[in-house]
Design a protein around this motif. Structure first.
Motif, PDB file in Angstrom:
ATOM      1  N   GLY A   1       0.812  -1.209   0.000  1.00  0.00           N
ATOM      2  CA  GLY A   1       0.000   0.000   0.000  1.00  0.00           C
ATOM      3  C   GLY A   1       0.846   1.258   0.000  1.00  0.00           C
ATOM      4  N   LEU A   2       1.874   1.288   0.833  1.00  0.00           N
ATOM      5  CA  LEU A   2       2.766   2.452   0.872  1.00  0.00           C
ATOM      6  C   LEU A   2       3.551   2.592  -0.434  1.00  0.00           C
ATOM      7  N   GLY A   3       4.037   1.453  -0.945  1.00  0.00           N
ATOM      8  CA  GLY A   3       4.825   1.487  -2.172  1.00  0.00           C
ATOM      9  C   GLY A   3       4.029   1.966  -3.367  1.00  0.00           C
ATOM     10  N   VAL A   4       2.779   1.504  -3.500  1.00  0.00           N
ATOM     11  CA  VAL A   4       1.931   1.939  -4.615  1.00  0.00           C
ATOM     12  C   VAL A   4       1.591   3.425  -4.466  1.00  0.00           C
ATOM     13  N   GLY A   5       1.397   3.878  -3.220  1.00  0.00           N
ATOM     14  CA  GLY A   5       1.148   5.299  -3.002  1.00  0.00           C
ATOM     15  C   GLY A   5       2.317   6.157  -3.461  1.00  0.00           C
ATOM     16  N   ILE A   6       3.534   5.703  -3.199  1.00  0.00           N
ATOM     17  CA  ILE A   6       4.726   6.411  -3.684  1.00  0.00           C
ATOM     18  C   ILE A   6       4.755   6.416  -5.214  1.00  0.00           C
ATOM     19  N   GLY A   7       4.478   5.248  -5.793  1.00  0.00           N
ATOM     20  CA  GLY A   7       4.517   5.122  -7.248  1.00  0.00           C
ATOM     21  C   GLY A   7       3.474   5.953  -7.969  1.00  0.00           C
ATOM     22  N   ALA A   8       2.377   6.281  -7.288  1.00  0.00           N
ATOM     23  CA  ALA A   8       1.340   7.094  -7.918  1.00  0.00           C
ATOM     24  C   ALA A   8       1.899   8.436  -8.382  1.00  0.00           C
ATOM     25  N   PHE A   9       2.880   8.961  -7.656  1.00  0.00           N
ATOM     26  CA  PHE A   9       3.443  10.266  -7.996  1.00  0.00           C
ATOM     27  C   PHE A   9       4.770  10.168  -8.747  1.00  0.00           C
ATOM     28  N   VAL A  10       5.278   8.964  -8.911  1.00  0.00           N
ATOM     29  CA  VAL A  10       6.583   8.806  -9.565  1.00  0.00           C
ATOM     30  C   VAL A  10       6.463   8.095 -10.907  1.00  0.00           C
ATOM     31  N   TRP A  11       5.746   6.958 -10.961  1.00  0.00           N
ATOM     32  CA  TRP A  11       5.762   6.130 -12.163  1.00  0.00           C
ATOM     33  C   TRP A  11       4.434   6.002 -12.910  1.00  0.00           C
ATOM     34  N   ALA A  12       3.313   6.065 -12.219  1.00  0.00           N
ATOM     35  CA  ALA A  12       2.038   5.708 -12.850  1.00  0.00           C
ATOM     36  C   ALA A  12       1.793   6.484 -14.138  1.00  0.00           C
ATOM     37  N   ALA A  13       1.907   7.800 -14.093  1.00  0.00           N
ATOM     38  CA  ALA A  13       1.645   8.614 -15.274  1.00  0.00           C
ATOM     39  C   ALA A  13       2.678   8.359 -16.372  1.00  0.00           C
ATOM     40  N   ARG A  14       3.919   8.103 -15.982  1.00  0.00           N
ATOM     41  CA  ARG A  14       4.959   7.865 -16.981  1.00  0.00           C
ATOM     42  C   ARG A  14       4.696   6.581 -17.763  1.00  0.00           C
ATOM     43  N   TRP A  15       4.214   5.550 -17.099  1.00  0.00           N
ATOM     44  CA  TRP A  15       3.858   4.331 -17.832  1.00  0.00           C
ATOM     45  C   TRP A  15       2.782   4.632 -18.875  1.00  0.00           C
ATOM     46  N   ASN A  16       1.810   5.409 -18.496  1.00  0.00           N
ATOM     47  CA  ASN A  16       0.723   5.722 -19.424  1.00  0.00           C
ATOM     48  C   ASN A  16       1.221   6.499 -20.633  1.00  0.00           C
ATOM     49  N   ARG A  17       2.143   7.421 -20.389  1.00  0.00           N
ATOM     50  CA  ARG A  17       2.631   8.253 -21.496  1.00  0.00           C
ATOM     51  C   ARG A  17       3.507   7.477 -22.469  1.00  0.00           C
ATOM     52  N   LEU A  18       4.094   6.368 -22.028  1.00  0.00           N
ATOM     53  CA  LEU A  18       4.808   5.515 -22.981  1.00  0.00           C
ATOM     54  C   LEU A  18       3.854   5.018 -24.056  1.00  0.00           C
ATOM     55  N   ARG A  19       2.627   4.673 -23.653  1.00  0.00           N
ATOM     56  CA  ARG A  19       1.634   4.223 -24.643  1.00  0.00           C
ATOM     57  C   ARG A  19       1.086   5.388 -25.453  1.00  0.00           C
ATOM     58  N   SER A  20       0.624   6.445 -24.741  1.00  0.00           N
ATOM     59  CA  SER A  20      -0.087   7.523 -25.428  1.00  0.00           C
ATOM     60  C   SER A  20       0.825   8.360 -26.320  1.00  0.00           C
ATOM     61  N   LYS A  21       2.105   8.466 -25.980  1.00  0.00           N
ATOM     62  CA  LYS A  21       3.028   9.281 -26.778  1.00  0.00           C
ATOM     63  C   LYS A  21       3.894   8.473 -27.732  1.00  0.00           C
TER      64      LYS A  21
END
Length: 498
Positions: A82-102
């Protein structure tokens, strides 16, 4: 099990097949098959991300840990995630999405050839695929053990039944089928989990059980750290789970990639984080209390099965078992889909030139064949074990061996602070991490689980950063790729990409 229990279980299997058939109509190409074309709502992506972390192993090996050590099970597992995913929400989540969308990326490893080079991508792809097939084999055995405990069905048939249903819906429906079955799993687990929780409360002291049971349980069961699960182990697991559940476990990166935008991916990660912090407590309370209801078990892995058989009425036992099936089948489906994406997009085109020349329709067919084959191989491995070795050690050791060395170049390569780290840093950190794990595990024969889990990851991290500083390999192209992941694409460009 009663006829009503069997009816519930049979209905569940039919629903899974129906989901696969329905999802097939939404699949037009491999982008849809692997990332749902970026059309999965953030809330559904978040629920799927959360549920993809469960399997029947939680109700077998993890139940045994809860039976023997109590609260420490929640602290070192669910809390760290839970803590790790919370950290990742601000570090990696959006970047993974932009690999697909961009950049049109459909596999979590697809960008590595551009970020580093082709050899680096291939090394990480092969080692990760080997980890997944063994990991999934262990999960097949776990669900078969539960089925045998509930219904007396032989291990072989348990693996064959669950595997056959999974093969149908994941091969047909791809990520859409996977995400929808995750949601079905969420509903089933909610009903079954609450039913078991209420049954425990009713059997003991009502709501007061939440604070009275600890004095009745064996000493230390209320401690956050107990036995081998020390503070050091907690910190090591928080470190590794932060990488594992934010993309190091490839299938979870797909959930972020399948969201409509980077901001939606961040919201899905935050939802998953909250669920990890709250929901496992509901599930684990019965496991914590199990020594009071089924004391003296010779095999603690049977704790949850014995609880269900002791406390739940007809029909609900079938629902609990359906929940066990849904956990494992959803996780297997998720891993099968992401491994298929890695093979289809990253490995096969390099090995076989004809794959690079496939039409869109042929590429989709190849993806389905790859998915089918991966699941089948994992089933064969599971059957060959004859039900032996389904213990927490399998999962922890395998993840410790490879997850850190694989995830460090994969995850840090997306962040602007590590632009200087190139192919040399990636390969050396991967190889050294594996080498250190083998040395600690087999030469030193360390029994310190925190050391076995944490040292390979720390080794890979230190070398990746140090080599990047001493031997920078940044290029304008690599820097531009990393910089592009900082913001969502323009709306008109995103629409054109979709």
């Amino acid at each position: 099990m009663s006829a009503l229990d069997w009816s519930v279980l049979g209905a569940y299997f039919l629903v899974m097949v129906a989901i696969g058939v329905w999802s097939r109509s939404r699949i037009r190409n491999v982008i849809d098959f692997f990332t749902a074309g970026g059309r999965i709502p953030w809330w559904l992506s978040g629920i799927s991300h959360h549920m993809s972390g469960y399997s029947a192993i939680m109700f077998v090996a993890f139940a045994a840990v809860a039976y023997n050590y109590g609260l420490a099970m929640y602290v070192w597992w669910a809390l760290t995630i839970g803590l790790g995913v919370g950290i990742g929400a601000f570090v990696w989540a959006a970047r993974w999405n932009r690999l697909r969308s961009k950049h049109g990326v459909a596999s979590p490893l697809e960008y590595l050839a551009r970020r580093y080079d082709l050899p680096t991508q291939q090394v990480l792809a092969y080692s990760g695929a080997l980890l997944k097939v063994v990991d999934i084999a262990a999960k097949w055995v776990a669900i078969a053990v539960l089925l045998k405990g509930f219904a007396g069905i032989p291990i072989l048939w348990g693996i064959l039944i669950t595997g056959a249903v999974t093969l149908v819906y994941i091969t047909a429906g791809g990520l859409w089928a996977d995400v929808l079955t995750d949601f079905g799993q969420f509903v089933i687990q909610g009903v079954a989990g609450v039913a078991m929780f209420v049954a425990i409360m009713s059997h003991l002291d009502g709501v007061a059980t939440l604070w009275t049971m600890w004095d009745k349980l064996p000493e230390g069961h209320g401690d956050p750290f107990a036995g081998p699960y020390t503070t050091t182990f907690f910190l090591a697991m928080l470190f590794i789970k932060t990488f594992e559940y934010n993309g190091g476990m490839w299938n979870l990166a797909q959930r972020y990639m399948a969201s409509p935008s980077g901001s939606a991916a961040r919201r899905s990660a935050l939802l998953s984080s909250v669920l990890w912090l709250i929901w496992p407590l509901i599930l684990f309370v019965p496991m914590f209390a199990a020594p009071l209801i089924v004391p003296g078990l010779a095999n603690a892995e049977e704790a949850y099965v014995k609880l269900a058989q002791t406390l739940l009425p007809q029909g609900l036992i079938g629902l609990v078992l359906a929940g066990f099936f849904s956990h494992t089948m959803a996780m297997v489906a998720s891993d099968a889909n992401v491994i298929s994406s890695v093979i289809t997009r990253d490995i096969a085109p390099v090995v076989v030139r004809r794959v690079r020349e496939l039409s869109a329709h042929a590429e989709l067919t190849f993806a389905r064949v790859t998915t089918f084959t991966f699941v089948l191989i994992s089933m064969v491995i599971a059957i060959s074990t004859e039900g032996q070795g389904v213990v927490l050690k399998i999962v922890v050791d395998l993840v410790a061996a490879t997850m850190g060395p694989i995830s460090i170049p994969l995850m840090l390569g997306m962040l602007p602070w590590f632009k200087r780290s190139g192919p040399t840093a990636a390969i050396v950190s991967w190889a050294a991490g594996l080498g250190v794990w083998a040395y600690v595990k087999w030469i030193l024969e360390s029994k310190d689980t925190a050391m076995v889990v944490g040292v390979p990851l720390v080794t890979s991290l230190v070398l990746y950063v140090a080599i990047g500083l001493l031997k920078p390999e940044g290029t304008p192209e690599r820097d531009a790729l990393v910089d592009s992941l900082d913001t969502d694409p323009e709306p008109e460009r995103a629409a054109a990409g979709a």
